[in-house]
Design an enzyme around this catalytic site. Structure first.
Site, PDB file in Angstrom:
ATOM      1  N   GLY A  33      42.684  45.833  50.280  1.00  0.00           N
ATOM      2  CA  GLY A  33      42.828  44.689  49.387  1.00  0.00           C
ATOM      3  C   GLY A  33      42.819  45.105  47.937  1.00  0.00           C
ATOM      4  O   GLY A  33      42.946  46.284  47.617  1.00  0.00           O
ATOM      5  N   ASN A  34      42.711  44.129  47.063  1.00  0.00           N
ATOM      6  CA  ASN A  34      42.649  44.415  45.628  1.00  0.00           C
ATOM      7  C   ASN A  34      41.703  43.417  44.971  1.00  0.00           C
ATOM      8  O   ASN A  34      41.200  42.509  45.624  1.00  0.00           O
ATOM      9  CB  ASN A  34      44.053  44.363  45.008  1.00  0.00           C
ATOM     10  N   ARG A  35      41.481  43.589  43.679  1.00  0.00           N
ATOM     11  CA  ARG A  35      40.433  42.823  43.016  1.00  0.00           C
ATOM     12  C   ARG A  35      40.927  41.567  42.310  1.00  0.00           C
ATOM     13  O   ARG A  35      40.216  41.002  41.490  1.00  0.00           O
ATOM     14  CB  ARG A  35      39.718  43.747  42.011  1.00  0.00           C
ATOM     15  N   SER A  36      42.097  41.087  42.644  1.00  0.00           N
ATOM     16  CA  SER A  36      42.583  39.862  41.995  1.00  0.00           C
ATOM     17  C   SER A  36      41.734  38.660  42.420  1.00  0.00           C
ATOM     18  O   SER A  36      41.494  38.438  43.594  1.00  0.00           O
ATOM     19  CB  SER A  36      44.046  39.620  42.375  1.00  0.00           C
TER      20      SER A  36
END
Ligand code: CTP
Ligand code: CA
Length: 235
Positions: A33-36
């Site tokens: 995933g990512n931190r958005s």
């Protein structure tokens, strides 16, 4: 543009906004995933609705508080998605008749080439674990390439840039590669951008010209990009 003039200037427009970050499963319990947080995309949805647009928000794993704020928005239809592939499919479905598509979501560039049906077990042979990744579809590039007459495509570019010039250079290169109508450039880093309430951005047009440099809340950035959309559609 003053807020009074802006009022309802998107009346009758259908805007599709993607927000949040996609997650690509590795096995039943893990993902890449990512931190958005989804804050910027939800700000675009909120301001567009305030300005009279009919808004569809395609939401990928919004932070809990951001999801709650989104749910409270009147006149915004929320469609939840998980992976980049689901997001691509959903944008295609809802974006066909849209007047504007805003790609604020952080879409995974790669996903695991195969998803394990059972939980991946660790092993202690000392070789570590190598993941094979494959590319996901580039939604923004596909929207731009389709070049549907009357449909305005807005992208975001998150770049780790040291200063304004570096950010602008990276953004112009990305614009040339992807071909959106408007690109919103953001500097990101370990402590910058994600989840923050404030944002500084550079809005560029297809030719790479700077059309706005909003500094302030994510709503301010959203208004600036919508101003650019309205100006472009009036041309
Ligand atoms: N984007 C997309 N589909 C992808 C990846 C990105 O539609 N598979 C969109 C994002 O929503 C954003 C824009 O493309 O609006 C730019 O995303 P960004 O990650 O900054 O650029 P990339 O083209 O993915 O290039 P890179 O990550 O290598 O910088
Ligand atoms: Ca990317």
């Amino acid at each position: 543009v003053g807020s009074a003039q802006r009022e309802r200037d998107l009346e009758g427009a259908h805007i599709v906004v993607t927000a949040g970050g996609t997650r690509e499963p590795l096995d039943p319990v893990r993902f890449l995933g990512n931190r958005s947080s989804g804050k910027q995309g939800v700000a675009v949805a909120r301001t567009a609705a305030q300005r009279g647009a009919q808004v569809t928000l395609i939401a990928a794993h919004l932070d809990t508080d951001v999801a709650a704020a989104a749910s409270a928005l009147a006149d915004v239809v929320i469609v939840p998605v998980g992976t980049a592939a689901e997001l691509a499919e959903t944008v295609e479905r809802h974006g066909v008749h849209a007047d504007v598509v805003v790609m604020a979501a952080a879409v995974a560039d790669y996903r695991p080439a195969s998803v394990s049906e059972s939980k991946i077990k660790k092993d202690d042979t000392g070789d570590g674990l190598t993941l094979r990744l494959e590319r996901t579809p580039d939604v923004l590039a596909a929207l731009a390439a389709a070049a549907v007459p009357g449909r305005t495509i807005v992208g975001f570019a998150a770049e780790t840039a040291a200063d304004r010039d570096a950010l602008l250079a990276l953004g112009r290169t990305k614009m040339a590669r992807k071909g959106a109508d408007i690109l919103v450039l953001n500097a990101v880093g370990w402590t910058l951008g994600f989840g923050a309430d404030d944002n500084a951005a550079i809005v560029i047009d297809r030719e790479g010209g700077v059309v706005a440099e909003p500094v302030g809340s994510k709503d301010d950035v959203a208004h600036a990009l919508l101003d650019a959309v309205v100006a472009l559609r009036a041309r």
